[in-house]
Design an enzyme around this catalytic site. Sequence first.
Site, PDB file in Angstrom:
ATOM      1  CB  SER A 136     -38.449  40.458 -74.852  1.00  0.00           C
ATOM      2  OG  SER A 136     -37.309  40.322 -74.044  1.00  0.00           O
ATOM      3  CE1 TYR A 165     -35.133  38.048 -84.524  1.00  0.00           C
ATOM      4  CE2 TYR A 165     -36.615  36.180 -84.721  1.00  0.00           C
ATOM      5  CZ  TYR A 165     -36.374  37.472 -84.311  1.00  0.00           C
ATOM      6  OH  TYR A 165     -37.370  38.172 -83.680  1.00  0.00           O
ATOM      7  N   GLY A 208     -34.721  37.255 -70.518  1.00  0.00           N
ATOM      8  CA  GLY A 208     -34.336  36.286 -69.489  1.00  0.00           C
ATOM      9  C   GLY A 208     -34.131  36.905 -68.124  1.00  0.00           C
TER      10      GLY A 208
END
Length: 350
Positions: A238, A53, A243
């Site tokens: 997720s 990340y 999103g």
Amino acid sequence: MNYSELGRSGLSVSRVCLGSMTWGVQNTQQDADQQIEYALSQGVNFIDTAELYPVPPSGDKYGHTEMIIGDWLKRNPTRRKDIILASKIVGPGLSYIRQGSQISAESVIQAVDDSLKRLNTDYIDLYQLHWPNRISPHFAKHAVGRVRFSDTDRAAETAQMLSILEALNTCVKQGKIRFCGLSNETPWGLQQYLNLSKEHDLPRMVSMQNEFSLLHAKDWPYLIENCVAEDVAYLPWSPLAGGALSGKYLNNQRPEGSRWTFEQRNGIFRDTKGTEAAISRYVDVAKAHGLTPCELALAWCDNVEGITSTIIGATSMTQLKENIAAFATPLSEEAKTDIAEVLKQYPAPF
């Protein structure tokens, strides 16, 4: 905040896990500090990160999210005991991380030491394998026939697993990691690790972190049953499908700074006609039951048997507050029925 046991680790983790993969691209150090502080104030004690990340990953940003967490820990050393910190070693395929090599005993030792330095900590509570060495049906490779399982050299793969477990065991004995887990694995992979741990008296995998949401529920029932039966924590990542389940991308909308405005390593593979249709229906169900689309999707995920802690991510405090609050929002039986009808119609929209 409610809590669950992390597999057979004996650790009690919050039902909400604070994901960090946007820290360093979409979020600054200051943003991350605010998110950590707010999450802790709400009873969240579980933070997930990875050497890879932030996302989208890049050679320039590699390791930056761990450094952001490490910066917070450096300024708050006495609060290390307040969090259960999880990180991951990257799988093969990225040239700027150990030349894209597979996970090996040597890379485990190196990656753990590097993560500890970036995180400014002496130990990692949960250390996970981000994805397997073999090609697995994850990251948009779950369509029937996309992966040829017969191409896997199972004897060689199993030998690699044993070598990896032995390296993890070294790190556990040195006090550098407490427990081990998997990510983006399958029932076969999980069972191989469990069998090897038992046979060779090596650390037992306590968790499985896979993609899971209303748009991607393929791990139910088979993998999740395996996790329940073997006392392995299941950790969805997720849960809002990047999103998308918020509804903000409907009708080809692309809010400035949102995930889908960034170049994705595997493309925006969730952007399909089926996804658009399914999300539209879920938005309607949420509205009918007085919920936001995010509340609906996260409460549903939390309600699935076998889920231990759901990994959420946010790019704003408004999103974070809504997401954490969703886990205190019970779903009515009528809402569950309506959700099930949509899920039945769109079981695999992308």
